[in-house]
Design an enzyme around this catalytic site. Structure first.
Site, PDB file in Angstrom:
ATOM      1  N   TYR A  80       0.843  -1.202   0.000  1.00  0.00           N
ATOM      2  CA  TYR A  80       0.000   0.000   0.000  1.00  0.00           C
ATOM      3  C   TYR A  80       0.878   1.252   0.000  1.00  0.00           C
ATOM      4  O   TYR A  80       1.647   1.498   0.927  1.00  0.00           O
ATOM      5  CB  TYR A  80      -0.935   0.020   1.225  1.00  0.00           C
ATOM      6  CG  TYR A  80      -1.800   1.257   1.271  1.00  0.00           C
ATOM      7  CD1 TYR A  80      -2.807   1.455   0.332  1.00  0.00           C
ATOM      8  CD2 TYR A  80      -1.580   2.249   2.221  1.00  0.00           C
ATOM      9  CE1 TYR A  80      -3.595   2.608   0.347  1.00  0.00           C
ATOM     10  CE2 TYR A  80      -2.359   3.413   2.249  1.00  0.00           C
ATOM     11  CZ  TYR A  80      -3.365   3.578   1.303  1.00  0.00           C
ATOM     12  OH  TYR A  80      -4.117   4.717   1.306  1.00  0.00           O
ATOM     13  N   TYR A 162      -2.077  17.526  24.729  1.00  0.00           N
ATOM     14  CA  TYR A 162      -2.639  17.812  23.401  1.00  0.00           C
ATOM     15  C   TYR A 162      -1.871  18.940  22.722  1.00  0.00           C
ATOM     16  O   TYR A 162      -1.307  18.771  21.650  1.00  0.00           O
ATOM     17  CB  TYR A 162      -4.110  18.191  23.567  1.00  0.00           C
ATOM     18  CG  TYR A 162      -4.858  18.468  22.285  1.00  0.00           C
ATOM     19  CD1 TYR A 162      -5.197  17.436  21.416  1.00  0.00           C
ATOM     20  CD2 TYR A 162      -5.266  19.766  21.966  1.00  0.00           C
ATOM     21  CE1 TYR A 162      -5.918  17.697  20.255  1.00  0.00           C
ATOM     22  CE2 TYR A 162      -5.994  20.023  20.808  1.00  0.00           C
ATOM     23  CZ  TYR A 162      -6.314  18.988  19.961  1.00  0.00           C
ATOM     24  OH  TYR A 162      -7.026  19.231  18.810  1.00  0.00           O
ATOM     25  N   ARG A 203     -17.359  18.749  24.245  1.00  0.00           N
ATOM     26  CA  ARG A 203     -17.084  20.067  23.671  1.00  0.00           C
ATOM     27  C   ARG A 203     -18.336  20.931  23.765  1.00  0.00           C
ATOM     28  O   ARG A 203     -19.449  20.426  23.895  1.00  0.00           O
ATOM     29  CB  ARG A 203     -16.597  19.926  22.225  1.00  0.00           C
ATOM     30  CG  ARG A 203     -15.165  19.426  22.182  1.00  0.00           C
ATOM     31  CD  ARG A 203     -14.629  19.308  20.773  1.00  0.00           C
ATOM     32  NE  ARG A 203     -14.901  18.016  20.175  1.00  0.00           N
ATOM     33  CZ  ARG A 203     -14.389  17.597  19.031  1.00  0.00           C
ATOM     34  NH1 ARG A 203     -13.581  18.383  18.346  1.00  0.00           N
ATOM     35  NH2 ARG A 203     -14.661  16.406  18.545  1.00  0.00           N
TER      36      ARG A 203
END
Ligand code: NAD
Ligand code: UDP
Length: 337
Positions: A80, A162, A203
Site C-alpha cells: 500500500y 494535546y 465540547r
C-alpha cells in the site's frame, strides 16, 4: 457538503490513493465523504478511540482498524503506497484527550513521525497534511491569532498532552520538509462543529445541543465570558482540501477557522435561539434558570479568534456558512437521529 469546488481541486484528488488517519471521527468522516465524491480511493486508519464505525456508514472507503501510534508496517499492507496522507488521528475534545493523555501525545508526535518516515521510504513525493490546532497558541496574548504568533502554552498543564504534542507534531513535519524535501502542509484548526460530532464528547457545541435536546440547563464553565470562534464542518473541510490541492501551500502552516467570535454565554443564547426557531417558537432571552454555572477548568483559554488573512490570500478560502445556519443543520441532524 455546502461548498463548491473548482475542477482543479476535484481533479487533484481523482483516482489518487488517500490515507485518512482518524477518518472515523467527526472531521475525518466528512473529509472521507468529500474525497470519495471526488473519485479518490480512500483508506481510513482508525482505532475508534473517539470515532465510530457509524460515522463511515454507507461510505465506500477501506477501513483498517489500527492504532497509528506504532510503525505503519504493523497495520498497512506492504504494497500500500498512498499519494496523500491526511493525519487527523487524535482525540480533540478536552475531556477526551485528558482521559487519554498518553494516546494523545503519541498520536500527534510519534504517530506523525512514523507516518512521515513511512512516506519517506515508500513515496517521498507524496503529500502529507497534519491537522494541528488553535491550541498551539495556548491562552493567547495576541488577538486575533495569526500564524506568526508563537503562543502562550503551559508545558505541563492539563491541556499540554494535546497542545504540546501538536506543537511537536508541527516540528516533526518541519524537520521532514527541511531535511528530506517532503511535501508537508500544516493546518491549525479552530473550533469546528457540525453533524456527526459525538454528543457526549464534552465540547461546548455538542454539550449545548445535548442540553437543548434534553431540556436541561446549559452548563457554563467559569463566568462564560471566555470567547471562541466556530467553523461549520463543510467550510473547514473545503479549507483542508484546498490546503492540499494548492501548489503554493506546500510547506506552509495555515489557520482554518471562522473569525466570528462569541462569548460562551452568547453561544448558549444562540443555540437557545436556534432551538426555538426549529420548534417554530418566538425568540426569547435565555433565562438565568436555563444556565448552570460550573468552575472553569484549568488553563481554559480566555479568548480565541483566528486571523485567516493567510488562508484567504493563499487558498482563496473563507467560511461561508453563518453560525446560526450551521447550528440549524447540526441540531436538525441530531433531531433526525
Ligand atoms: P474526533 O475525536 O471526532 O476524531 C478523531 C479520530 O481519530 C477518531 O475517529 C479517533 O478514533 C481517531 N484516533 C484517535 N487516536 C487514534 C490512534 N492512536 N490511532 C488511530 N485512530 C485514532 O475529533 P475531530 O474533531 O474530528 O478532530 C480531528 C482532528 O482535527 C484531530 O487531529 C484534532 O486534533 C484536529 N482538530 C479538531 C478541532 C475541532 O474543533 N474539531 C480543532 C482543532 C484541531
Ligand atoms: N464549555 C462550557 N460548557 C460546556 C462545555 C464547554 O462552558 O458544556 C466551555 C469551555 O470551558 C471552554 C469553551 O466552552 O471555555 C470551549 O470548550 P470546548 O471544550 O468546546 O473547546 P476548547 O476550545 O476549550 O478546546
Amino acid at each position: 457538503m455546502r461548498n463548491s469546488f473548482s475542477q482543479e481541486t476535484t481533479q487533484h484528488f481523482a483516482g489518487k490513493k488517500v490515507l485518512v488517519t482518524g477518518g472515523a471521527g467527526f472531521i475525518g468522516s466528512h473529509l472521507v465523504e468529500t474525497l470519495l465524491s471526488f473519485g479518490a480511493e480512500v483508506t481510513v486508519a482508525d482505532n475508534f478511540l473517539t470515532g465510530s464505525r457509524q460515522n463511515l456508514a454507507g461510505l465506500s472507503s477501506q477501513l483498517i482498524e489500527a492504532n497509528i501510534n506504532q510503525p505503519t508496517t504493523n497495520y498497512l499492507p506492504s504494497d500500500y503506497i498512498p499519494d496523500v496522507i491526511f493525519h487527523l488521528a487524535s482525540p480533540a475534545s478536552p475531556p477526551k484527550y485528558q482521559a487519554a493523555p498518553i494516546e494523545t501525545y503519541l498520536a500527534n508526535s510519534i504517530g506523525t513521525h512514523y507516518l512521515l518516515q513511512f512516506l519517506k521510504e515508500k513515496n517521498p513525493a507524496a503529500q502529507f497534511l497534519f491537522a494541528s490546532t488553535s491550541e498551539v497558541y495556548g491562552d493567547p496574548k495576541e488577538h486575533p491569532q495569526a500564524e506568526t504568533y508563537w503562543g502562550n502554552v503551559n508545558p505541563n498543564g492539563l491541556r499540554s498532552c494535546y497542545d504540546e504534542a501538536k506543537r511537536l507534531g508541527e516540528t516533526v513535519c518541519g524537520v521532514h520538509a527541511r531535511e528530506f524535501g517532503m511535501d508537508v502542509r500544516i493546518i491549525r484548526i479552530f473550533n469546528t462543529y457540525g453533524p456527526r460530532m459525538d454528543l457526549n464528547d464534552g465540547r461546548v457545541i455538542p454539550d449545548f445541543i445535548q442540553c437543548g435536546l434534553q431540556g436541561q440547563p446549559f452548563k457554563i464553565y467559569g463566568d462564560g465570558k471566555q470567547t471562541r470562534s466556530y467553523c461549520y464542518v463543510d467550510d473547514l473541510v473545503a479549507g483542508v482540501l484546498l490546503m492540499v490541492a494548492t501548489p503554493a501551500a506546500r510547506a506552509e502552516t495555515v489557520n482554518l477557522g471562522n473569525p466570528g467570535e462569541l462569548t460562551i454565554l452568547e453561544t448558549a443564547q444562540t443555540v437557545h435561539k436556534v432551538f426555538a426557531a426549529l420548534a417554530g417558537q418566538p425568540e426569547t432571552t435565555l433565562e438565568e434558570s436555563k444556565l448552570e454555572f460550573r468552575s472553569l477548568p484549568s488553563d481554559d483559554p480566555t479568548r480565541r479568534r483566528p486571523d485567516i488573512s493567510k488562508a484567504k490570500q493563499l487558498l482563496g478560502w473563507e467560511p461561508v456558512v453563518p453560525f446560526e445556519e450551521g447550528l440549524k443543520y447540526t441540531i436538525a441532524s441530531f433531531q433526525k437521529k
